[in-house]
Enzyme design. Structure first.
Site, mmCIF file in Angstrom:
data_model
loop_
_atom_site.group_PDB
_atom_site.id
_atom_site.type_symbol
_atom_site.label_atom_id
_atom_site.label_comp_id
_atom_site.label_asym_id
_atom_site.label_seq_id
_atom_site.Cartn_x
_atom_site.Cartn_y
_atom_site.Cartn_z
ATOM 1 N N GLU A 4 0.805 -1.149 0.060
ATOM 2 C CA GLU A 4 -0.091 0.040 0.050
ATOM 3 C C GLU A 4 0.797 1.233 -0.011
ATOM 4 O O GLU A 4 0.605 2.141 -0.878
ATOM 5 C CB GLU A 4 -0.703 -0.090 1.284
ATOM 6 C CG GLU A 4 -1.984 -0.813 1.261
ATOM 7 C CD GLU A 4 -2.944 -0.851 2.385
ATOM 8 O OE1 GLU A 4 -2.202 -1.148 3.513
ATOM 9 O OE2 GLU A 4 -3.877 -0.418 2.505
ATOM 10 N N ASP A 191 -9.084 -12.335 5.353
ATOM 11 C CA ASP A 191 -9.663 -13.577 5.650
ATOM 12 C C ASP A 191 -10.897 -13.573 6.486
ATOM 13 O O ASP A 191 -11.480 -12.537 6.913
ATOM 14 C CB ASP A 191 -8.407 -14.209 6.444
ATOM 15 C CG ASP A 191 -8.089 -13.259 7.919
ATOM 16 O OD1 ASP A 191 -7.259 -12.412 7.558
ATOM 17 O OD2 ASP A 191 -8.828 -13.397 8.881
#
Ligand code: ADE
Length: 223
Positions: A4, A191
């Site tokens: 990022e 997740d």
């Protein structure tokens, strides 16, 4: 995530680099907006230190925290994005002295509220720049634990009603609250915070980093 920061770095005009507490703070402009971009590292202490340095050394006016999180809702899937309404700790327990589970004594609130304007522009920009992704708004819960056990996950859900769990957001929120800096936490779901099947992390990370960088870039002129 490192990716990022790398993605944002490529879009920045960098004016200065400062090392502090083993973190590299990049100062410059991103599409004409003054920014400081930094990777805090993992966990509550790293994140709080990072936010305090942003306050003390760089006098930032707003804090936007991005990263990944585990989903606490069946309908929130891998790749989706969660924008915070508020953030709290799931691993603070001072109930013995009468504080609700999750509340840090003497701070005065259980959950740290995100800035409504920042949250609103995060939601609208996400829909605009990442239309293929579902975006949700709600509580983000944090603790110094990677949650991968269904029983631990269920306890967190029952105790705190969060949308996702991660390891930094509430401490960035806490530091922002103490310094009176408007903040928002934006998380891509990596997740399901249990022992369900693993996915292809490098592919996810690449897409998630691109989504959150695009989102931040589009938010900046509206802040
Ligand atoms: N960050 C991403 N997934 C997480 C999980 N399951 N628990 C804590 N932090 C996370």
């Amino acid at each position: 995530m490192e990716l990022e920061v790398e993605t944002l770095k490529e879009k920045m005009e960098i004016r200065g680099r400062t090392k502090k507490a083993s973190m590299e703070f990049l100062e410059g402009t991103l599409n004409q907006t003054e920014v400081v971009v930094v990777q805090s590292g993992i966990g509550k202490v790293n994140a709080a230190l990072c936010a305090q340095i942003l306050a003390d050394l760089f006098h930032v006016s707003h804090i936007i925290n991005t990263g990944v999180a585990g989903s606490l809702k069946k309908e929130i899937d891998i790749g989706d994005i969660v924008v915070s309404t508020d953030a709290l700790y799931h691993d603070v327990d001072v109930r013995v002295f009468g504080y609700p589970l999750g509340e840090v004594p003497q701070v005065g609130c259980l959950a740290f509220p995100a800035d409504e304007h920042l949250a609103q522009i995060a939601l609208s920009c996400c829909k605009e720049v990442n239309p293929e992704i579902s975006v949700y708004q709600g509580r983000i819960v944090s603790g110094d634990q990677f949650i991968s056990d269904k029983q631990v996950k269920d306890n967190i859900i029952n105790n705190f009603q969060g949308l996702c769990v991660e390891m930094e957001g509430a401490s960035i929120a806490h530091a922002s609250y103490l310094n009176q800096i408007p903040f928002v936490i934006i998380r891509a779901i990596s997740d399901k915070a249990d022992d369900s099947a693993e996915m292809d992390y490098p592919t996810f990370e690449k897409a998630a980093a691109a989504h959150s960088a695009a989102l931040v870039e589009h938010m900046l002129p509206l802040v």
